[in-house]
Write an enzyme that holds these catalytic residues in place. Structure first.
Site, PDB file in Angstrom:
ATOM      1  N   LYS A 104      -4.139 -25.706  11.950  1.00  0.00           N
ATOM      2  CA  LYS A 104      -2.687 -25.551  12.087  1.00  0.00           C
ATOM      3  C   LYS A 104      -2.090 -25.351  10.712  1.00  0.00           C
ATOM      4  O   LYS A 104      -2.653 -25.812   9.711  1.00  0.00           O
ATOM      5  CB  LYS A 104      -2.065 -26.795  12.748  1.00  0.00           C
ATOM      6  CG  LYS A 104      -0.729 -26.535  13.395  1.00  0.00           C
ATOM      7  CD  LYS A 104      -0.847 -25.920  14.792  1.00  0.00           C
ATOM      8  CE  LYS A 104       0.483 -25.672  15.427  1.00  0.00           C
ATOM      9  NZ  LYS A 104       0.339 -25.344  16.857  1.00  0.00           N
ATOM     10  N   ASN A 217      10.707 -20.342  23.081  1.00  0.00           N
ATOM     11  CA  ASN A 217       9.645 -19.430  23.558  1.00  0.00           C
ATOM     12  C   ASN A 217       8.984 -19.970  24.812  1.00  0.00           C
ATOM     13  O   ASN A 217       8.860 -19.264  25.818  1.00  0.00           O
ATOM     14  CB  ASN A 217       8.543 -19.285  22.503  1.00  0.00           C
ATOM     15  CG  ASN A 217       9.039 -18.629  21.230  1.00  0.00           C
ATOM     16  OD1 ASN A 217       9.885 -17.745  21.282  1.00  0.00           O
ATOM     17  ND2 ASN A 217       8.534 -19.083  20.091  1.00  0.00           N
TER      18      ASN A 217
HETATM   19  P1  NAD Z   1      10.885 -22.689  19.931  1.00  0.00           P
HETATM   20  O1  NAD Z   1      11.319 -22.906  18.543  1.00  0.00           O
HETATM   21  O2  NAD Z   1      10.949 -21.307  20.477  1.00  0.00           O
HETATM   22  O3  NAD Z   1      11.723 -23.619  20.921  1.00  0.00           O
HETATM   23  C1  NAD Z   1      11.983 -24.964  20.714  1.00  0.00           C
HETATM   24  C2  NAD Z   1      13.170 -25.331  21.583  1.00  0.00           C
HETATM   25  O4  NAD Z   1      13.380 -26.735  21.524  1.00  0.00           O
HETATM   26  C3  NAD Z   1      14.496 -24.686  21.149  1.00  0.00           C
HETATM   27  O5  NAD Z   1      15.193 -24.277  22.306  1.00  0.00           O
HETATM   28  C4  NAD Z   1      15.246 -25.841  20.483  1.00  0.00           C
HETATM   29  O6  NAD Z   1      16.649 -25.696  20.598  1.00  0.00           O
HETATM   30  C5  NAD Z   1      14.754 -27.002  21.337  1.00  0.00           C
HETATM   31  N1  NAD Z   1      14.937 -28.300  20.719  1.00  0.00           N
HETATM   32  C6  NAD Z   1      14.760 -28.695  19.443  1.00  0.00           C
HETATM   33  N2  NAD Z   1      15.031 -30.000  19.318  1.00  0.00           N
HETATM   34  C7  NAD Z   1      15.384 -30.439  20.547  1.00  0.00           C
HETATM   35  C8  NAD Z   1      15.769 -31.693  21.065  1.00  0.00           C
HETATM   36  N3  NAD Z   1      15.846 -32.761  20.282  1.00  0.00           N
HETATM   37  N4  NAD Z   1      16.043 -31.785  22.390  1.00  0.00           N
HETATM   38  C9  NAD Z   1      15.958 -30.711  23.179  1.00  0.00           C
HETATM   39  N5  NAD Z   1      15.596 -29.508  22.750  1.00  0.00           N
HETATM   40  C10 NAD Z   1      15.314 -29.377  21.448  1.00  0.00           C
HETATM   41  O7  NAD Z   1       9.410 -23.291  20.026  1.00  0.00           O
HETATM   42  P2  NAD Z   1       8.303 -23.019  21.138  1.00  0.00           P
HETATM   43  O8  NAD Z   1       7.389 -21.960  20.638  1.00  0.00           O
HETATM   44  O9  NAD Z   1       8.936 -22.852  22.469  1.00  0.00           O
HETATM   45  O10 NAD Z   1       7.501 -24.387  21.074  1.00  0.00           O
HETATM   46  C11 NAD Z   1       7.980 -25.573  21.716  1.00  0.00           C
HETATM   47  C12 NAD Z   1       6.831 -26.545  21.829  1.00  0.00           C
HETATM   48  O11 NAD Z   1       5.782 -25.949  22.563  1.00  0.00           O
HETATM   49  C13 NAD Z   1       6.208 -26.989  20.494  1.00  0.00           C
HETATM   50  O12 NAD Z   1       5.748 -28.310  20.607  1.00  0.00           O
HETATM   51  C14 NAD Z   1       5.040 -26.046  20.344  1.00  0.00           C
HETATM   52  O13 NAD Z   1       4.047 -26.576  19.484  1.00  0.00           O
HETATM   53  C15 NAD Z   1       4.603 -25.980  21.789  1.00  0.00           C
HETATM   54  N6  NAD Z   1       3.777 -24.817  22.081  1.00  0.00           N
HETATM   55  C16 NAD Z   1       4.286 -23.551  22.032  1.00  0.00           C
HETATM   56  C17 NAD Z   1       3.457 -22.488  22.301  1.00  0.00           C
HETATM   57  C18 NAD Z   1       3.983 -21.075  22.309  1.00  0.00           C
HETATM   58  O14 NAD Z   1       3.206 -20.161  22.633  1.00  0.00           O
HETATM   59  N7  NAD Z   1       5.251 -20.840  22.032  1.00  0.00           N
HETATM   60  C19 NAD Z   1       2.108 -22.695  22.605  1.00  0.00           C
HETATM   61  C20 NAD Z   1       1.610 -23.993  22.662  1.00  0.00           C
HETATM   62  C21 NAD Z   1       2.464 -25.047  22.395  1.00  0.00           C
END
Ligand code: NAD
Length: 411
Positions: A104, A217
């Site tokens: 990571k 996302n």
């Molecule tokens: P992102 O940045 O696109 O979205 C994060 C979202 O969380 C945003 O809408 C933000 O406003 C919201 N957020 C932040 N703090 C918050 C809070 N305190 N309460 C409520 N909402 C809050 O990120 P992402 O890519 O969607 O990733 C989100 C999670 O999913 C992370 O833990 C990431 O590691 C995990 N993840 C993502 C992927 C991927 O393909 N995108 C894959 C595996 C794991």
């Protein structure tokens, strides 16, 4: 959460009690990362000043193949968090059986405060500084929180310049025009849907009500796919707050609202709520899709969902797991529930290596059986040991890693 890596190790120790038959060297090796790289990335800001940003890459374990894992840009990013995320990636890749280890990366920065040019300089700076430790057969980064395909495009370009040849396989989550995979954008959410469909068979629920924390996302696409299946999304949140409508939220309309206003908050017809309270509302499936450490020993006892599906990495702390297990709330762990993303990243890398590209249907048709069999493997491991699904997933994944370590003569 102060140190998510310590929480990760507790999860492994729980599984270790059921792994007394494996070589003890395996667990010893898995308690610490193989390599950690710290860098300082200089950026000439638009106002002419020079700033530096701390950057990291943790290469946790590569017994099953190259290190694999995203890069997070966040003001709170730090080595403990990146180490925890690299640890989880190691077990995630093993849970779904793709031929990777875990890694990571991160940069401590608030990307929302950078101009586009500053963001590009920072992204290229990370890739250049890391170019001697990453590579298509060594370590393959991808997007994570606040990084995206555009940033991956800059990084693959910078790496390719550094090594003197076009190397699309060094990074996944790229734009389609430069070797990205069809279906990558929806992969994490889609994998989570396939897993939820298996779980729903056990729960005997056809059309669940769903609450999603985080509308980025992963969370926003999950909301779209769930509502396309006729599931009722009754609660949503982002960093500005939460909204609830027990009659169901129109996802297409709320997405438009978020695009126009920057938040889901204020969506007509919904009730506003603070983020913490949203997690406590009754529903069939609660989907944390934001950051780690949100389900704690303080709120776990008050959660009313029937099941929790962890699209985010590390949203539940171990003490909360115990309370949820006692209450009969099923937690589908991150290393299974969100593994669709890294699985399609693997497909992207395979396509880059072949230089031959698949349609979206081909990608999703390959994803489904992987997610379904991973769910069933984890379910079997958990039920036969009499433990929760997270411990079941760690048992299953550690056995796979152990096999590779033994076959490579590492232990
Ligand atoms: P992102 O940045 O696109 O979205 C994060 C979202 O969380 C945003 O809408 C933000 O406003 C919201 N957020 C932040 N703090 C918050 C809070 N305190 N309460 C409520 N909402 C809050 O990120 P992402 O890519 O969607 O990733 C989100 C999670 O999913 C992370 O833990 C990431 O590691 C995990 N993840 C993502 C992927 C991927 O393909 N995108 C894959 C595996 C794991």
């Amino acid at each position: 959460m102060a140190n998510p890596f310590k929480e990760g190790l507790k999860q492994l120790e729980r599984a270790a009690k059921h792994l007394e038959d494996i070589n003890p060297g395996v667990l010893e090796r898995l308690r610490s990362p193989m390599r950690e790289v710290h860098i300082s990335i200089p950026v000439r800001m638009d106002d002419g000043s020079l700033r530096t940003f701390p950057g990291y890459r943790v290469q946790y374990d590569d017994s099953r193949g190259p290190f694999k894992g995203g890069i997070r840009f966040h003001p709170d990013a730090n080595i403990h968090e990146v180490r925890a995320l690299a640890f989880w990636m190691t077990f995630k890749c093993a849970t779904v059986g793709i031929p990777y280890g875990g890694g990571k990366g991160g940069v401590q920065v608030d990307p929302k405060k950078l101009s586009e040019r500053e963001l590009e300089v920072l992204s290229r700076g990370w890739a250049r500084a890391m170019s001697n430790v990453i590579g298509p057969d060594i370590d393959i980064p991808a997007p994570d929180v606040y990084t995206n395909p555009k940033i991956m495009g800059w990084m693959v370009d910078e790496f390719s310049q550094a090594v003197g040849k076009w190397s699309p396989g060094v990074i996944t989550g790229k734009p389609i025009s430069i070797g990205g995979s069809q279906g990558r954008g929806q992969a994490t959410a889609q994998g989570g849907i396939y897993v939820a469909q298996e779980l729903l068979k056990h729960l005997k629920i056809k059309k669940p009500s769903v609450i999603i924390q985080g509308f980025g996302n992963a969370g926003s696409v999950y909301a779209e796919l769930a509502s396309d299946l006729g599931w009722k999304v009754i609660g949503l949140s982002d960093s500005r707050g939460a909204i609830v409508n027990t009659k169901g939220i129109d996802i297409a309309k709320v997405s438009k609202h978020k695009l126009q206003t920057g938040s889901v908050v204020g969506f007509p017809g919904s009730v506003e709520m603070d983020n913490e309270k949203l997690l406590l509302q009754a529903c069939d499936i609660l989907v944390p899709a934001a950051l780690e450490g949100v389900i704690t020993k303080t709120n776990a006892g008050r959660i009313k969902a029937k099941a929790i599906l962890e699209l985010a990495n590390g949203p539940t702390v171990p003490e909360a797991d115990d309370k949820l297990f006692k209450k009969g709330i099923i937690v589908v762990p991150d290393i299974l529930a969100n593994a669709g993303g890294v699985t399609v990243s693997y497909f992207e890398w395979v396509q880059n290596n072949m230089n031959y590209y698949w349609t979206e249907t081909e990608v999703l048709d390959r994803l489904k059986p992987i997610m379904v069999s991973a769910f069933n493997d984890v379910w079997m491991a958990a039920t036969s040991a009499g433990v929760d699904l997270r411990t079941g997933a760690y048992i299953h994944a550690t056995r796979r890693i152990a096999e590779a370590m033994v076959d490579r003569g590492r232990v």
